[in-house]
Scaffold this active site. Sequence first.
Site, PDB file in Angstrom:
ATOM      1  N   HIS A  26       0.873  -1.182   0.000  1.00 24.36           N
ATOM      2  CA  HIS A  26       0.000   0.000   0.000  1.00 24.36           C
ATOM      3  C   HIS A  26       0.907   1.229   0.000  1.00 24.36           C
ATOM      4  O   HIS A  26       2.101   1.128   0.289  1.00 24.36           O
ATOM      5  CB  HIS A  26      -0.945   0.009   1.206  1.00 24.36           C
ATOM      6  N   ASP A 153      -3.612 -19.017  12.485  1.00 24.86           N
ATOM      7  CA  ASP A 153      -2.480 -19.619  13.188  1.00 24.86           C
ATOM      8  C   ASP A 153      -2.528 -19.276  14.678  1.00 24.86           C
ATOM      9  O   ASP A 153      -2.482 -18.102  15.050  1.00 24.86           O
ATOM     10  CB  ASP A 153      -1.177 -19.100  12.560  1.00 24.86           C
ATOM     11  N   SER A 168       2.482  -5.041   7.083  1.00 23.51           N
ATOM     12  CA  SER A 168       2.158  -4.695   5.700  1.00 23.51           C
ATOM     13  C   SER A 168       3.312  -5.071   4.784  1.00 23.51           C
ATOM     14  O   SER A 168       4.465  -4.724   5.061  1.00 23.51           O
ATOM     15  CB  SER A 168       1.911  -3.193   5.559  1.00 23.51           C
TER      16      SER A 168
END
Length: 209
Positions: A26, A153, A168
């Site tokens: 992003h 998980d 990210s």
Amino acid sequence: MRDSTAGVGTLTFYHEKSGKFAALGHPITDVDTGTMLTVKDGNIINSSIISIKKGTKGNPGEVRGIFVNEGDPLGNIKTNTVSGIYGTSVKALKNDKLNKPMEVGLRNDIKEGDAQILTTVDGEQPKLYNIKIEKLLSQDSPGPKSMVIRVTDSELLEKTGGIVQGMSGSPIIQNNKIVGAVTHVLINKPDVGYGIYMEWMLKDAGILN
């Protein structure tokens, strides 16, 4: 005027043949206005994760790191786009864990269901954690919200609560192919977030036409 930005994010891929790299998935935006920053120049440098602020409903978490060898950058950042930051390395960007070339899964290769993310939440070594790709979104042009993912998980949920700031760019892997990268977390569901299709990042890096 904001003349610099520094933070922990994750390298998504390194293309050995061209020396190009991509990270984040992003754009880097101005914290005050939300507008995308124009990159004049920048560096990527090693970091070591020293602590985690666990994400909870309504309160996003983060990985906290320290920069390592700040005077010895690994690469130069050239561009900041809707699908991440891109540049050229000055040395091979390889880790000891997964240092072999990986096949790419394009949009039509990806299936809803089990997958993994490769991310670092302790020290400097990344680790694979299980996720589910819950929904594939239709996109005709690049953007950071290509798929909905959920962390399944138990170890990662215990450590981070799910997806936290700093993750990210963490690669999403399915059937031994890199298919995307983590981009966002849902504020009220820290175990759920978005990922970007790898196809978009490869195009912005100039590796895929």
